[in-house]
Scaffold this motif. Structure first.
Motif, PDB file in Angstrom:
ATOM      1  N   MET A  22       0.931  -1.162   0.143  1.00  0.00           N
ATOM      2  CA  MET A  22      -0.085   0.176  -0.024  1.00  0.00           C
ATOM      3  C   MET A  22       1.089   1.101  -0.039  1.00  0.00           C
ATOM      4  N   THR A  23       0.574   2.129  -0.918  1.00  0.00           N
ATOM      5  CA  THR A  23       1.308   3.331  -1.208  1.00  0.00           C
ATOM      6  C   THR A  23       0.665   4.397   0.017  1.00  0.00           C
ATOM      7  N   PRO A  24       1.152   5.733   0.387  1.00  0.00           N
ATOM      8  CA  PRO A  24       0.556   6.955   1.073  1.00  0.00           C
ATOM      9  C   PRO A  24      -0.675   7.218   0.319  1.00  0.00           C
ATOM     10  N   THR A  25      -0.551   7.283  -1.018  1.00  0.00           N
ATOM     11  CA  THR A  25      -1.811   7.757  -1.889  1.00  0.00           C
ATOM     12  C   THR A  25      -2.893   6.741  -1.494  1.00  0.00           C
ATOM     13  N   ASP A  26      -2.666   5.303  -1.517  1.00  0.00           N
ATOM     14  CA  ASP A  26      -3.767   4.147  -1.443  1.00  0.00           C
ATOM     15  C   ASP A  26      -4.357   4.433  -0.110  1.00  0.00           C
ATOM     16  N   TRP A  27      -3.402   4.799   0.970  1.00  0.00           N
ATOM     17  CA  TRP A  27      -3.819   4.887   2.458  1.00  0.00           C
ATOM     18  C   TRP A  27      -4.876   5.968   2.334  1.00  0.00           C
ATOM     19  N   LEU A  28      -4.712   7.211   1.895  1.00  0.00           N
ATOM     20  CA  LEU A  28      -5.339   8.248   2.040  1.00  0.00           C
ATOM     21  C   LEU A  28      -6.591   7.977   1.390  1.00  0.00           C
ATOM     22  N   GLN A  29      -6.566   7.436  -0.081  1.00  0.00           N
ATOM     23  CA  GLN A  29      -7.852   7.140  -0.795  1.00  0.00           C
ATOM     24  C   GLN A  29      -8.714   6.272  -0.076  1.00  0.00           C
ATOM     25  N   SER A  30      -8.305   5.191   0.596  1.00  0.00           N
ATOM     26  CA  SER A  30      -9.105   4.217   1.048  1.00  0.00           C
ATOM     27  C   SER A  30      -9.618   4.202   2.309  1.00  0.00           C
ATOM     28  N   GLY A  31      -8.847   5.378   3.113  1.00  0.00           N
ATOM     29  CA  GLY A  31      -9.185   5.337   4.668  1.00  0.00           C
ATOM     30  C   GLY A  31      -8.652   4.197   5.488  1.00  0.00           C
ATOM     31  N   GLY A  32      -7.243   3.798   5.242  1.00  0.00           N
ATOM     32  CA  GLY A  32      -6.565   2.941   5.607  1.00  0.00           C
ATOM     33  C   GLY A  32      -6.407   2.807   7.342  1.00  0.00           C
ATOM     34  N   SER A  33      -6.173   2.024   7.683  1.00  0.00           N
ATOM     35  CA  SER A  33      -5.978   1.459   9.251  1.00  0.00           C
ATOM     36  C   SER A  33      -4.963   2.285   9.813  1.00  0.00           C
ATOM     37  N   TYR A  34      -5.250   2.811  11.222  1.00  0.00           N
ATOM     38  CA  TYR A  34      -3.866   3.484  11.845  1.00  0.00           C
ATOM     39  C   TYR A  34      -2.780   2.645  11.875  1.00  0.00           C
ATOM     40  N   ARG A  35      -2.753   1.446  11.880  1.00  0.00           N
ATOM     41  CA  ARG A  35      -1.690   0.674  12.054  1.00  0.00           C
ATOM     42  C   ARG A  35      -1.067   0.570  10.497  1.00  0.00           C
ATOM     43  N   GLU A  36      -1.760   0.702   9.432  1.00  0.00           N
ATOM     44  CA  GLU A  36      -1.129   0.537   8.180  1.00  0.00           C
ATOM     45  C   GLU A  36      -0.482   1.953   7.613  1.00  0.00           C
ATOM     46  N   GLY A  37      -1.344   3.102   8.308  1.00  0.00           N
ATOM     47  CA  GLY A  37      -0.535   4.480   8.366  1.00  0.00           C
ATOM     48  C   GLY A  37       0.819   4.428   8.967  1.00  0.00           C
ATOM     49  N   VAL A  38       0.909   3.884  10.160  1.00  0.00           N
ATOM     50  CA  VAL A  38       2.101   3.970  10.835  1.00  0.00           C
ATOM     51  C   VAL A  38       3.169   3.293  10.235  1.00  0.00           C
ATOM     52  N   ALA A  39       2.973   1.996   9.875  1.00  0.00           N
ATOM     53  CA  ALA A  39       3.824   1.169   8.790  1.00  0.00           C
ATOM     54  C   ALA A  39       4.318   2.152   7.624  1.00  0.00           C
ATOM     55  N   LEU A  40       3.552   2.827   6.916  1.00  0.00           N
ATOM     56  CA  LEU A  40       3.956   3.714   5.924  1.00  0.00           C
ATOM     57  C   LEU A  40       5.044   4.731   6.215  1.00  0.00           C
ATOM     58  N   LEU A  41       4.577   5.229   7.415  1.00  0.00           N
ATOM     59  CA  LEU A  41       5.659   6.250   7.846  1.00  0.00           C
ATOM     60  C   LEU A  41       6.998   5.585   8.118  1.00  0.00           C
ATOM     61  N   GLU A  42       6.810   4.472   8.840  1.00  0.00           N
ATOM     62  CA  GLU A  42       8.122   3.935   9.196  1.00  0.00           C
ATOM     63  C   GLU A  42       8.925   3.397   8.056  1.00  0.00           C
ATOM     64  N   THR A  43       8.268   2.958   7.032  1.00  0.00           N
ATOM     65  CA  THR A  43       8.827   2.449   5.581  1.00  0.00           C
ATOM     66  C   THR A  43       9.722   3.576   4.915  1.00  0.00           C
ATOM     67  N   ALA A  44       9.169   4.844   5.374  1.00  0.00           N
ATOM     68  CA  ALA A  44       9.617   5.991   4.683  1.00  0.00           C
ATOM     69  C   ALA A  44      10.766   6.573   5.634  1.00  0.00           C
ATOM     70  N   GLY A  45      11.189   5.810   6.576  1.00  0.00           N
ATOM     71  CA  GLY A  45      12.316   6.294   7.183  1.00  0.00           C
ATOM     72  C   GLY A  45      11.852   7.308   8.364  1.00  0.00           C
ATOM     73  N   LEU A  46      10.698   7.598   8.798  1.00  0.00           N
ATOM     74  CA  LEU A  46      10.251   8.710   9.655  1.00  0.00           C
ATOM     75  C   LEU A  46      10.004   7.846  11.122  1.00  0.00           C
ATOM     76  N   SER A  47      10.174   8.711  11.947  1.00  0.00           N
ATOM     77  CA  SER A  47       9.888   8.429  13.333  1.00  0.00           C
ATOM     78  C   SER A  47       8.607   8.194  13.608  1.00  0.00           C
ATOM     79  N   VAL A  48       8.395   7.033  14.236  1.00  0.00           N
ATOM     80  CA  VAL A  48       6.776   6.648  14.671  1.00  0.00           C
ATOM     81  C   VAL A  48       6.885   6.304  16.101  1.00  0.00           C
ATOM     82  N   VAL A  49       7.417   6.862  16.930  1.00  0.00           N
ATOM     83  CA  VAL A  49       7.561   6.661  18.520  1.00  0.00           C
ATOM     84  C   VAL A  49       6.257   6.840  19.034  1.00  0.00           C
ATOM     85  N   THR A  50       5.731   8.079  18.663  1.00  0.00           N
ATOM     86  CA  THR A  50       4.540   8.670  19.217  1.00  0.00           C
ATOM     87  C   THR A  50       3.382   7.545  18.904  1.00  0.00           C
ATOM     88  N   GLU A  51       3.304   7.293  17.530  1.00  0.00           N
ATOM     89  CA  GLU A  51       2.288   6.651  16.956  1.00  0.00           C
ATOM     90  C   GLU A  51       2.267   5.005  17.395  1.00  0.00           C
TER      91      GLU A  51
END
Length: 209
Positions: free
Chosen positions: A1-30
């Protein structure tokens, strides 16, 4: 799933966190949020904003969502369709989160509970979202300016009223369940109540109730 797919389909919170993590962003709070059973609306919105920013930084547009800045003098009917689209996507995202939560707790929810939410997603929200953004894309791509059909307004009002009338008894039953629930059951019931109250409040505002 891409960030675009997530936004378009209303993906789950867990899927969104995984996308940020894949992009190398900090997800400590999430990740901390994921350890709780209840994810607040503000936390869902904060995650969505981070993923929208990720799309913007990569130059990616959100396919189908028409997130581009509206033209300065666009027709009022298109402005209204954009407003409706945003409202529908929020309802879709909230319902998808609720369905995912139900799937993670199969002992607390019946098949009928899950079916009701899935039916609402696929039979009501998704066709409406497709219709709205199809009209917006036609305007952006071909310059087709739609009218706001009176029967659409009436049908939409009737649908919202039916949903309000369905939500009220569901909410009443959930509140009664809460009074006799065990401490372990209360969190899940409270989350159901929060989702229903949010949806009811939004529909009541739109209907002027």
């Amino acid at each position: 799933m891409t960030p675009t797919d997530w936004l378009q389909s209303g993906g789950s919170y867990r899927e969104g966190v995984a996308l940020l993590e894949t992009a190398g962003l900090s997800v400590v709070t999430e990740r901390r949020v994921l350890t709780r059973r209840l994810i607040r609306t503000a936390e869902k919105q904060a995650l969505r904003e981070r993923i929208e920013k990720l799309c913007a930084q990569s130059g990616t547009t959100v396919a189908g969502l028409s997130q581009t800045t509206p033209q300065q003098h666009e027709p009022s009917s298109i402005t209204e369709y954009r407003r409706r689209g945003r409202a529908k996507m929020k309802l879709y995202s909230d319902a998808k989160t609720r369905l995912n939560m139900m799937a993670e707790d199969p002992d607390k929810y019946t098949d009928a509970d899950r079916y009701e939410v899935a039916e609402y997603l696929m039979e009501e929200l998704q066709p409406q979202i497709d219709h709205i953004y199809g009209i917006i894309r036609a305007y952006e791509g071909k310059g087709e300016v739609p009218a706001m059909p009176a029967d659409d307004v009436v049908a939409e009002t009737v649908r919202k009223m039916k949903r309000v009338l369905a939500l009220r008894p569901h909410l009443s039953r959930a509140r009664k369940e809460l009074t006799t629930a065990t401490p372990a059951e209360k969190k899940a019931i409270e989350e159901r109540i929060e989702h229903m109250e949010e949806e009811l409040a939004q529909l009541s505002t739109e209907l002027g109730l």
